[in-house]
Every structure is written in C-alpha cells, then in structure tokens.
Design an enzyme around this catalytic site. Structure first.
Site, PDB file in Angstrom:
ATOM      1  N   HIS A   5       0.817  -1.208   0.000  1.00 31.47           N
ATOM      2  CA  HIS A   5       0.000   0.000   0.000  1.00 31.47           C
ATOM      3  C   HIS A   5       0.852   1.259   0.000  1.00 31.47           C
ATOM      4  O   HIS A   5       2.039   1.207   0.261  1.00 31.47           O
ATOM      5  CB  HIS A   5      -0.944   0.036   1.214  1.00 31.47           C
ATOM      6  CG  HIS A   5      -0.244   0.084   2.532  1.00 31.47           C
ATOM      7  ND1 HIS A   5      -0.028  -1.041   3.309  1.00 31.47           N
ATOM      8  CD2 HIS A   5       0.294   1.110   3.236  1.00 31.47           C
ATOM      9  CE1 HIS A   5       0.603  -0.706   4.413  1.00 31.47           C
ATOM     10  NE2 HIS A   5       0.816   0.604   4.404  1.00 31.47           N
ATOM     11  N   GLU A  55      -3.728   3.514   1.935  1.00 29.77           N
ATOM     12  CA  GLU A  55      -4.039   3.568   3.362  1.00 29.77           C
ATOM     13  C   GLU A  55      -4.237   5.026   3.751  1.00 29.77           C
ATOM     14  O   GLU A  55      -3.313   5.829   3.637  1.00 29.77           O
ATOM     15  CB  GLU A  55      -2.902   2.973   4.183  1.00 29.77           C
ATOM     16  CG  GLU A  55      -3.054   3.158   5.674  1.00 29.77           C
ATOM     17  CD  GLU A  55      -1.770   2.853   6.445  1.00 29.77           C
ATOM     18  OE1 GLU A  55      -1.474   3.604   7.391  1.00 29.77           O
ATOM     19  OE2 GLU A  55      -1.071   1.885   6.090  1.00 29.77           O
ATOM     20  N   HIS A  73       4.122   6.759   3.284  1.00 31.93           N
ATOM     21  CA  HIS A  73       5.124   5.800   2.870  1.00 31.93           C
ATOM     22  C   HIS A  73       4.553   4.827   1.854  1.00 31.93           C
ATOM     23  O   HIS A  73       3.353   4.740   1.675  1.00 31.93           O
ATOM     24  CB  HIS A  73       5.663   5.013   4.077  1.00 31.93           C
ATOM     25  CG  HIS A  73       4.610   4.237   4.806  1.00 31.93           C
ATOM     26  ND1 HIS A  73       4.005   4.718   5.953  1.00 31.93           N
ATOM     27  CD2 HIS A  73       4.040   3.024   4.564  1.00 31.93           C
ATOM     28  CE1 HIS A  73       3.111   3.819   6.372  1.00 31.93           C
ATOM     29  NE2 HIS A  73       3.122   2.793   5.552  1.00 31.93           N
ATOM     30  N   GLU A 116       8.264   1.287   3.922  1.00 34.77           N
ATOM     31  CA  GLU A 116       8.045   0.337   5.012  1.00 34.77           C
ATOM     32  C   GLU A 116       8.223  -1.077   4.468  1.00 34.77           C
ATOM     33  O   GLU A 116       7.694  -1.410   3.409  1.00 34.77           O
ATOM     34  CB  GLU A 116       6.631   0.508   5.561  1.00 34.77           C
ATOM     35  CG  GLU A 116       6.270  -0.452   6.674  1.00 34.77           C
ATOM     36  CD  GLU A 116       4.841  -0.266   7.163  1.00 34.77           C
ATOM     37  OE1 GLU A 116       4.584  -0.610   8.325  1.00 34.77           O
ATOM     38  OE2 GLU A 116       3.980   0.212   6.385  1.00 34.77           O
TER      39      GLU A 116
END
Length: 139
Positions: A5, A55, A73, A116
């Site tokens: 995401h 997200e 991110h 991430e």
C-alpha cells in the site's frame, strides 16, 4: 517482494472518503481504529484490484499538514525481513527503523521517500544485530 500500500495522512475523514470513494471510485476494504494511539487506518482499493491499496491515516489530534507531511510511505511485504535489511545495508542503505520486532522496518529512498518493509506471515523471532539497533533519522 509484494507491493502492499501507499499511505496518505488525512485531516478530514468524511471529506477524504467522499473524494477517494464517492468521486474517485475506490472501495473501503478494511478499517482499524486505535483509541490508545488516537488514530484510524482506512484501506481503500479499486474494485477488482484489492492488492493495490491506499491507506488513509487519520491522526485524531492533528490540525493540518504542511511541507508534504501528508504523504506517508510505500509498503512492501518481504519473505525475510532480516535478509532484506541486510542486503539493503550491504548496499549502503541506512535502516532508519530496524526490524527489532521481526516484523517491520523503515528505509528511505535516495529522494527521501519513506519505505516500510513488513515481514510476510508471522513475525520472525528477535535477532541481533536488529534487536538492539537504534533508530537512525526519521521515517
């Protein structure tokens, strides 16, 4: 590695859902509310393409974002977070948030984009040098 995401911080959930869902056509996939942390995560995807998600992160006490802080991110799932981080470190990448928990790490691209890395499946057991490695910079 699998794309998971892209995270975007929002300051008005209703306005954001109207834009992303009502106007853009994305659908809400799941939602996570954390009262202790005072945040809500809302995952959206285009119909039929649930693997590519956005997200929306709503930090309840935030009063607005400046300087690009609303972009969060990009996230990828990896088969072995320790091996991935070691490969990155060997290539000269700083591990900003080491995978001390065997589950999550953060790095930055050469342009400062936060990435991430999440362990696929169950967390790995804590292991050195990761378990005692401090954070470096921000993510």
């Amino acid at each position: 590695m699998k794309y998971l995401h892209t995270m975007v911080r929002v300051s008005d959930v209703d306005e954001s859902l109207r834009f992303y869902c009502d106007l853009l056509g994305l659908k809400e996939i799941r939602r996570y509310e954390n009262e202790a942390g005072r945040f809500t995560l809302i995952y959206l995807a285009a119909p039929g393409d649930e693997d590519a998600q956005v997200e929306l992160t709503w930090n309840w006490d935030e009063k607005g974002y400046t300087g690009g802080r609303n972009f969060g991110h990009i996230a990828y799932e990896v088969d072995d977070i320790y091996a991935a981080c070691q490969r990155l470190m060997d290539g000269g990448v700083t591990i900003a948030r080491p995978p001390r928990d065997g589950h999550m790490a953060f790095i930055r691209s050469p342009d400062g984009i936060s990435i991430e890395l999440l362990q696929k499946g169950e967390r790995l057991a804590p292991a050195e040098p990761w378990a005692s490695m401090p954070n470096t910079g921000s993510w």
